[in-house]
Design a protein around this motif. Structure first.
Motif, PDB file in Angstrom:
ATOM      1  N   HIS A   1     -58.599  14.011  25.992  1.00 10.26           N
ATOM      2  CA  HIS A   1     -59.462  14.769  26.894  1.00 10.26           C
ATOM      3  C   HIS A   1     -60.840  14.989  26.260  1.00 10.26           C
ATOM      4  O   HIS A   1     -61.870  14.825  26.927  1.00 10.26           O
ATOM      5  N   LEU A   2     -60.846  15.363  24.984  1.00  9.81           N
ATOM      6  CA  LEU A   2     -62.116  15.601  24.310  1.00  9.81           C
ATOM      7  C   LEU A   2     -62.961  14.336  24.257  1.00  9.81           C
ATOM      8  O   LEU A   2     -64.184  14.374  24.431  1.00  9.81           O
ATOM      9  N   ASP A   3     -62.309  13.201  24.046  1.00 12.95           N
ATOM     10  CA  ASP A   3     -63.025  11.939  23.906  1.00 12.95           C
ATOM     11  C   ASP A   3     -63.704  11.506  25.198  1.00 12.95           C
ATOM     12  O   ASP A   3     -64.621  10.677  25.183  1.00 12.95           O
ATOM     13  N   ARG A   4     -63.262  12.046  26.323  1.00 13.84           N
ATOM     14  CA  ARG A   4     -63.871  11.698  27.611  1.00 13.84           C
ATOM     15  C   ARG A   4     -65.177  12.435  27.868  1.00 13.84           C
ATOM     16  O   ARG A   4     -65.918  12.089  28.782  1.00 13.84           O
ATOM     17  N   HIS A   5     -65.450  13.451  27.062  1.00 13.70           N
ATOM     18  CA  HIS A   5     -66.699  14.193  27.237  1.00 13.70           C
ATOM     19  C   HIS A   5     -67.857  13.309  26.773  1.00 13.70           C
ATOM     20  O   HIS A   5     -67.791  12.693  25.711  1.00 13.70           O
ATOM     21  N   PRO A   6     -68.942  13.204  27.547  1.00 13.92           N
ATOM     22  CA  PRO A   6     -70.045  12.315  27.187  1.00 13.92           C
ATOM     23  C   PRO A   6     -70.755  12.646  25.879  1.00 13.92           C
ATOM     24  O   PRO A   6     -71.435  11.788  25.318  1.00 13.92           O
ATOM     25  N   GLN A   7     -70.574  13.874  25.379  1.00 14.11           N
ATOM     26  CA  GLN A   7     -71.252  14.269  24.138  1.00 14.11           C
ATOM     27  C   GLN A   7     -70.300  14.347  22.945  1.00 14.11           C
ATOM     28  O   GLN A   7     -70.713  14.729  21.853  1.00 14.11           O
ATOM     29  N   ILE A   8     -69.032  14.004  23.167  1.00  8.53           N
ATOM     30  CA  ILE A   8     -68.029  14.101  22.099  1.00  8.53           C
ATOM     31  C   ILE A   8     -67.389  12.746  21.865  1.00  8.53           C
ATOM     32  O   ILE A   8     -67.066  12.036  22.817  1.00  8.53           O
ATOM     33  N   VAL A   9     -67.195  12.391  20.612  1.00 11.64           N
ATOM     34  CA  VAL A   9     -66.410  11.212  20.282  1.00 11.64           C
ATOM     35  C   VAL A   9     -65.235  11.676  19.427  1.00 11.64           C
ATOM     36  O   VAL A   9     -65.410  12.316  18.398  1.00 11.64           O
ATOM     37  N   ALA A  10     -64.038  11.403  19.915  1.00  9.68           N
ATOM     38  CA  ALA A  10     -62.812  11.812  19.225  1.00  9.68           C
ATOM     39  C   ALA A  10     -61.885  10.603  19.183  1.00  9.68           C
ATOM     40  O   ALA A  10     -61.004  10.454  20.030  1.00  9.68           O
ATOM     41  N   PRO A  11     -62.102   9.699  18.235  1.00  5.26           N
ATOM     42  CA  PRO A  11     -61.319   8.460  18.179  1.00  5.26           C
ATOM     43  C   PRO A  11     -59.844   8.710  17.915  1.00  5.26           C
ATOM     44  O   PRO A  11     -59.446   9.809  17.513  1.00  5.26           O
ATOM     45  N   SER A  12     -59.052   7.688  18.117  1.00  2.75           N
ATOM     46  CA  SER A  12     -57.616   7.781  17.858  1.00  2.75           C
ATOM     47  C   SER A  12     -57.387   8.197  16.413  1.00  2.75           C
ATOM     48  O   SER A  12     -58.213   7.922  15.541  1.00  2.75           O
ATOM     49  N   PRO A  13     -56.248   8.851  16.143  1.00  3.94           N
ATOM     50  CA  PRO A  13     -55.958   9.289  14.778  1.00  3.94           C
ATOM     51  C   PRO A  13     -56.103   8.167  13.763  1.00  3.94           C
ATOM     52  O   PRO A  13     -55.742   7.024  14.013  1.00  3.94           O
ATOM     53  N   MET A  14     -56.670   8.510  12.624  1.00  3.09           N
ATOM     54  CA  MET A  14     -56.855   7.545  11.546  1.00  3.09           C
ATOM     55  C   MET A  14     -56.373   8.162  10.244  1.00  3.09           C
ATOM     56  O   MET A  14     -56.180   9.369  10.151  1.00  3.09           O
ATOM     57  N   SER A  15     -56.178   7.339   9.232  1.00  2.00           N
ATOM     58  CA  SER A  15     -55.707   7.849   7.948  1.00  2.00           C
ATOM     59  C   SER A  15     -56.893   8.259   7.095  1.00  2.00           C
ATOM     60  O   SER A  15     -57.349   7.526   6.216  1.00  2.00           O
ATOM     61  N   ILE A  16     -57.403   9.436   7.364  1.00  2.00           N
ATOM     62  CA  ILE A  16     -58.536   9.953   6.596  1.00  2.00           C
ATOM     63  C   ILE A  16     -58.142  10.124   5.133  1.00  2.00           C
ATOM     64  O   ILE A  16     -58.891   9.775   4.224  1.00  2.00           O
ATOM     65  N   GLY A  17     -56.948  10.682   4.919  1.00  2.00           N
ATOM     66  CA  GLY A  17     -56.496  10.919   3.554  1.00  2.00           C
ATOM     67  C   GLY A  17     -56.495   9.659   2.722  1.00  2.00           C
ATOM     68  O   GLY A  17     -56.956   9.650   1.574  1.00  2.00           O
ATOM     69  N   MET A  18     -56.000   8.576   3.294  1.00  2.00           N
ATOM     70  CA  MET A  18     -55.957   7.311   2.558  1.00  2.00           C
ATOM     71  C   MET A  18     -57.359   6.823   2.225  1.00  2.00           C
ATOM     72  O   MET A  18     -57.634   6.358   1.109  1.00  2.00           O
ATOM     73  N   ALA A  19     -58.264   6.921   3.184  1.00  2.81           N
ATOM     74  CA  ALA A  19     -59.643   6.470   2.966  1.00  2.81           C
ATOM     75  C   ALA A  19     -60.308   7.256   1.844  1.00  2.81           C
ATOM     76  O   ALA A  19     -60.991   6.685   0.984  1.00  2.81           O
ATOM     77  N   LEU A  20     -60.091   8.572   1.825  1.00  7.33           N
ATOM     78  CA  LEU A  20     -60.705   9.401   0.799  1.00  7.33           C
ATOM     79  C   LEU A  20     -60.125   9.120  -0.576  1.00  7.33           C
ATOM     80  O   LEU A  20     -60.855   9.017  -1.565  1.00  7.33           O
ATOM     81  N   HIS A  21     -58.808   9.000  -0.638  1.00  4.02           N
ATOM     82  CA  HIS A  21     -58.174   8.747  -1.939  1.00  4.02           C
ATOM     83  C   HIS A  21     -58.558   7.382  -2.495  1.00  4.02           C
ATOM     84  O   HIS A  21     -58.790   7.233  -3.697  1.00  4.02           O
ATOM     85  N   GLN A  22     -58.651   6.382  -1.630  1.00  2.10           N
ATOM     86  CA  GLN A  22     -59.050   5.051  -2.089  1.00  2.10           C
ATOM     87  C   GLN A  22     -60.476   5.063  -2.609  1.00  2.10           C
ATOM     88  O   GLN A  22     -60.774   4.462  -3.656  1.00  2.10           O
ATOM     89  N   ALA A  23     -61.354   5.751  -1.909  1.00  2.00           N
ATOM     90  CA  ALA A  23     -62.751   5.830  -2.340  1.00  2.00           C
ATOM     91  C   ALA A  23     -62.865   6.554  -3.675  1.00  2.00           C
ATOM     92  O   ALA A  23     -63.590   6.116  -4.583  1.00  2.00           O
ATOM     93  N   ALA A  24     -62.128   7.653  -3.822  1.00  4.66           N
ATOM     94  CA  ALA A  24     -62.191   8.420  -5.059  1.00  4.66           C
ATOM     95  C   ALA A  24     -61.596   7.644  -6.232  1.00  4.66           C
ATOM     96  O   ALA A  24     -62.158   7.635  -7.329  1.00  4.66           O
ATOM     97  N   ARG A  25     -60.463   6.988  -6.000  1.00  2.00           N
ATOM     98  CA  ARG A  25     -59.837   6.212  -7.072  1.00  2.00           C
ATOM     99  C   ARG A  25     -60.737   5.087  -7.541  1.00  2.00           C
ATOM    100  O   ARG A  25     -60.846   4.809  -8.732  1.00  2.00           O
ATOM    101  N   SER A  26     -61.407   4.451  -6.601  1.00  2.00           N
ATOM    102  CA  SER A  26     -62.319   3.361  -6.946  1.00  2.00           C
ATOM    103  C   SER A  26     -63.472   3.867  -7.794  1.00  2.00           C
ATOM    104  O   SER A  26     -63.857   3.248  -8.790  1.00  2.00           O
ATOM    105  N   ALA A  27     -64.024   5.022  -7.423  1.00  3.78           N
ATOM    106  CA  ALA A  27     -65.162   5.574  -8.152  1.00  3.78           C
ATOM    107  C   ALA A  27     -64.771   6.072  -9.534  1.00  3.78           C
ATOM    108  O   ALA A  27     -65.563   6.007 -10.481  1.00  3.78           O
TER     109      ALA A  27
END
Length: 208
Positions: free
Chosen positions: A25-51
């Protein structure tokens, strides 16, 4: 002095809530973008481990500092990519269904959108209405979720709480209130566009 409202929101889904329909419902609002669930945790941990590979392991404070900085940058990039994916989007809302830990989060950069549900409704969701032990367990789960939210270190005024029961009972009124909190259009037409899937095509094809 005008208050600068943050445009990046992390959706924290509490026990027995249904973030999927809420996000849609939120994603249908013209001023809001709410993409499908993603693995934020994985992205952050991979970035931190690499650095942190180039940081001496014995220098723990430096390692933590690098991890925090890199993770915050990665999170900001995810929000930026989400917002850039849709013209006109002012608010980006990300949700990770895996329930990420955010040891690298810089609280001032984001706000929280918290979806909650009463213990009685949690028990009802699993077909155990009136079972005291189940309701008690639901209360404990709710307290645990609240502790997790407070652990982010984000001030209460930066947290928007949404009641799943209210959303189920009156989605139009609930979404209108959420839009006001997010500082986006909350008029009847905007809310209608969130409730009517057919309006998505008109918006994306340049319609009114």
């Amino acid at each position: 002095m005008a208050t600068i409202r943050p445009r990046d929101f992390l959706l924290i889904a509490g026990p027995a809530t249904q973030p999927g329909p809420f996000l849609q419902h939120l994603d249908r609002h013209p001023q809001i973008v709410a993409p499908s669930p993603m693995s934020i945790g994985m992205a952050l941990h991979q970035a931190a481990r690499s650095a942190m590979r180039g940081t001496p392991r014995e220098d723990f404070p430096a390692t933590v500092a690098v991890g925090r900085q890199t993770g915050a940058t990665a999170l900001a990039s995810l929000f930026r990519d989400a917002r850039n994916s849709r013209t006109g989007a002012q608010v980006a809302i990300l949700h990770d269904p895996s329930g990420p830990l955010f040891p690298f989060l810089d609280p001032p950069d984001v706000s929280l959108l918290v979806l909650t549900r009463s213990p009685e409704s949690m028990a009802a969701a699993i077909g155990a209405v009136g079972v005291d032990r189940v309701i008690s367990a639901a209360r404990e789960a709710l307290a645990s979720a609240a502790a997790r939210v407070s652990a982010f270190g984000i001030p209460p005024e930066r947290i928007v709480a949404v009641d799943q029961d209210r959303f189920d009972l009156d989605p139009s009124a609930c979404l209108g209130e959420v839009c006001l909190h997010l500082d986006v259009a909350a008029d009847r037409m905007a809310v209608a566009s969130m409730l009517d899937p057919a309006r998505i095509d008109a918006r994306t094809k340049g319609g009114a």
